[in-house]
Design an enzyme around this catalytic site. Structure first.
Site, PDB file in Angstrom:
ATOM      1  CD  GLU A 149       2.715  25.722  20.892  1.00 33.23           C
ATOM      2  OE1 GLU A 149       3.870  26.043  21.172  1.00 33.23           O
ATOM      3  OE2 GLU A 149       2.181  26.024  19.804  1.00 33.23           O
ATOM      4  CG  ASP A 200       8.443  29.739  22.705  1.00 34.21           C
ATOM      5  OD1 ASP A 200       8.396  30.971  22.873  1.00 34.21           O
ATOM      6  OD2 ASP A 200       8.209  29.190  21.622  1.00 34.21           O
TER       7      ASP A 200
END
Length: 102
Positions: free
Chosen positions: A5, A22
């Site tokens: 990620e 994000d």
């Protein structure tokens, strides 16, 4: 999952095409899970009841708590697309070595 990620970058912020962002090591999204600012309150669900800025620090406590909440509410790790692509159904023993994770 954190490696895929954010490459374990606790301060990473990724602006997405839909206008959300994000945040942090787990790349937790501002639209659903955290609050970017008071200006965006009407467009955010903020299920974690936390400011997104709390997810971009070297202190991992908040990020871990909210990742666990996401896993619980989403019935698993499938919230993270990179998990599905790189980790799901694969032998993760190399990543767990030395962590005493069962």
């Amino acid at each position: 999952m954190a490696y895929y990620e954010s490459h374990c970058n606790t301060t990473m912020q990724t602006l997405l095409k839909d206008g959300s962002t994000d945040y942090g090591i787990f790349q937790i999204n501002s639209f659903t899970w955290c609050r970017r600012s008071r200006l965006h309150l009407t467009h955010q669900k903020n299920h974690c009841h936390v400011a997104c800025s709390a997810l971009v620090t070297d202190g991992l406590t908040d990020a871990i708590l909210w990742a666990k909440k996401i896993v619980k509410e989403m019935q698993g790790m499938n919230y993270w697309q990179r998990w599905k692509k790189n980790c799901e159904g694969k032998d993760m023993s190399e990543w767990k070595r030395g962590c005493e994770v069962f």
